[in-house]
Design an enzyme around this catalytic site. Structure first.
Site, short mmCIF file in Angstrom:
data_model
loop_
_atom_site.label_atom_id
_atom_site.label_comp_id
_atom_site.label_asym_id
_atom_site.label_seq_id
_atom_site.Cartn_x
_atom_site.Cartn_y
_atom_site.Cartn_z
N PRO A 1 0.77 -1.02 0.20
CG PRO A 1 0.24 -1.16 2.81
CD PRO A 1 0.91 -2.05 1.32
CG LEU A 2 3.56 2.34 -1.73
CD1 LEU A 2 4.03 1.95 -4.27
CD2 LEU A 2 4.29 2.67 -1.79
CB THR A 3 -0.35 7.43 1.10
OG1 THR A 3 -0.87 6.41 2.03
CG2 THR A 3 -0.86 8.63 1.59
CB ALA B 1 -3.66 3.73 3.69
CD GLN C 1 -3.30 -0.57 4.91
OE1 GLN C 1 -3.04 0.66 3.52
NE2 GLN C 1 -2.22 -1.10 4.89
CG HIS D 1 -3.42 0.49 8.05
ND1 HIS D 1 -1.87 0.25 8.54
CD2 HIS D 1 -3.18 2.10 6.87
CE1 HIS D 1 -1.52 1.41 7.81
NE2 HIS D 1 -1.70 2.36 7.14
CE1 TYR E 1 -1.80 7.58 9.53
CE2 TYR E 1 -0.52 5.30 9.38
CZ TYR E 1 -1.34 6.59 8.53
OH TYR E 1 -0.09 7.70 7.82
NE ARG F 1 2.09 -3.36 4.96
CZ ARG F 1 2.34 -1.63 4.60
NH1 ARG F 1 2.14 -1.04 5.42
NH2 ARG F 1 3.96 -1.87 4.24
C1 8OZ Z 1 3.03 7.87 4.10
C2 8OZ Z 1 2.12 9.51 4.15
C3 8OZ Z 1 1.25 9.08 4.57
C4 8OZ Z 1 0.38 8.49 4.69
C5 8OZ Z 1 1.22 3.98 5.60
C6 8OZ Z 1 -0.73 5.95 4.60
O1 8OZ Z 1 1.92 4.51 6.53
C7 8OZ Z 1 0.31 5.90 5.13
C8 8OZ Z 1 0.98 6.51 4.56
C9 8OZ Z 1 2.43 7.14 4.23
O2 8OZ Z 1 0.51 3.07 6.23
#
Ligand code: 8OZ
Length: 362
Positions: free
Chosen positions: A23-25, A59, A101, A177, A182, A229
């Protein structure tokens, strides 16, 4: 001997190989709705002969409250479902597989991104020292409000609703996630969760949101189409170490082990950073889990080949390499060099640094 390039059944999902796009934001969903450009991006990486056997989507927030950065996509409205359908159709047209995700950021957010300009919510009222993307700039997270006891079941319901939306949008499955500081990790770790109700305190109470959310998602999407994850020692997003990560995550995996889940996805070390950030026995973590085991963080070709050949992993997820190498699968097969990714175009913008990375053959 099993190799990275061999097919595998992950729960109810049949994959052509064990190469996963992590997964890559990318912050390219204005108004939280996926675009046709996103369909192009995922489709470029979807053919298992040249790309990934499985794509984990960026995500994707489960509710408006679950958003923490500008222009991240959601999976809770009819408009989003319709737009994601274009993405999943494009991936399937290339013979690919994609899971969604499911993300709630908790306190890693800003009032400007929250419904009604309200404070973000968390297990705690203490602010994270992290930063989020708002209006083109990374700014400090807002101070959160601790969720009231009676509100937490509503969060679990939001996960289930999002899982149903994801399946309606044509995803092959979902990934909860529960990593990277988070919301779910904000409940799991005693370094953050300071509650005295049934959602805080001992390990099982802190794991309750994880367990109930995954149960609800598995019921909605099918357990064999559900992954999770975890990131046992990551410091990402001001997630200080739990006082006993081995006990917390060990018990967490044990609680997830009788649900018939498709896979667990484990970030080793510091997400996107040092793999040896803190000592942790990942092999011990795996022992009770009967499903597929996916590892991630800083894998190069030799490491990935070895992880699968040795049986340490069933699947290996590659993040940043997939940004700049749409044909990473082919490069792994043929031992070709990998192009570097440009950080300046990671978050936000359009096709530049997104859909314009060439293949090795181009
Ligand atoms: C990098 C920038 C913003 C969000 C993660 C969803 O670390 C992220 C994310 C990564 O899981």
């Amino acid at each position: 001997m099993t190799t990275l390039f061999d097919p595998i059944r992950v729960g109810d999902i049949a994959l052509a190989n064990r190469i996963v796009m992590a997964p890559l934001t990318r912050n390219r969903a204005p108004g939280t709705v996926p675009t046709p450009l996103m369909a192009t991006y995922y489709a470029q990486r979807a053919d298992p002969a040249t790309g990934a056997g499985l794509i984990v989507s960026e995500a994707t927030q489960i509710s408006p409250q679950g958003q923490g950065y500008a222009d991240t996509p959601g999976i809770h409205s009819a408009e989003q479902v319709q737009a994601w359908r274009v993405v999943t159709d494009a991936v399937h047209a290339r013979g690919g597989r994609i899971v969604c995700q499911l993300w709630h950021v908790g306190r890693i957010s800003h009032e400007q991104l929250q419904p009604g300009g309200q404070p973000p919510v968390s297990s705690t009222a203490r602010a994270a020292a992290g930063r989020v993307l708002v209006g083109g700039a990374f700014v400090p997270c807002s101070t959160p409000r601790a969720l009231r006891t009676e509100e937490v079941p509503g969060i679990v319901a939001d996960y289930a609703h999002a899982a149903r939306c994801a399946m309606d949008a044509g995803f092959d499955g979902v990934e909860v996630h529960a990593a990277n500081g988070y919301l779910i990790e904000q409940f799991m770790r005693d370094s953050i969760n300071d509650r005295s109700d049934a959602w805080g305190g001992d390990i099982d109470a802190r794991l309750r949101l994880l367990v109930e959310a995954v149960q609800a998602v598995a019921q909605a999407a099918g357990a064999g189409r559900t992954g999770v994850r975890l990131s046992p020692v990551t410091p990402a997003n001001d997630a200080a170490q739990d006082s006993d990560p081995a006990a917390l995550y060990g018990r967490g995996v044990q609680r997830l082990s009788d649900m018939g889940l498709a896979y667990l996805h484990v970030v080793e070390g510091s997400t996107g950073g040092p793999r040896d950030h803190a000592p942790f026995d990942y092999a011990a973590l795996r022992r009770p889990f009967p499903g597929c085991w996916m590892l991630n963080n800083g894998y190069d070709r030799a490491m990935a080949l070895d992880a699968v050949a040795s049986g340490r992993a069933d699947l290996v997820a590659f993040g940043r390499p997939f940004i700049s190498n749409p044909d990473l699968g082919l490069r792994l097969r043929q031992g070709l060099a990998w192009a570097d990714s440009n950080r300046k175009t990671y978050y936000g913008g359009g096709a530049a640094g997104y859909t314009d990375y060439p293949t090795a053959a181009a």
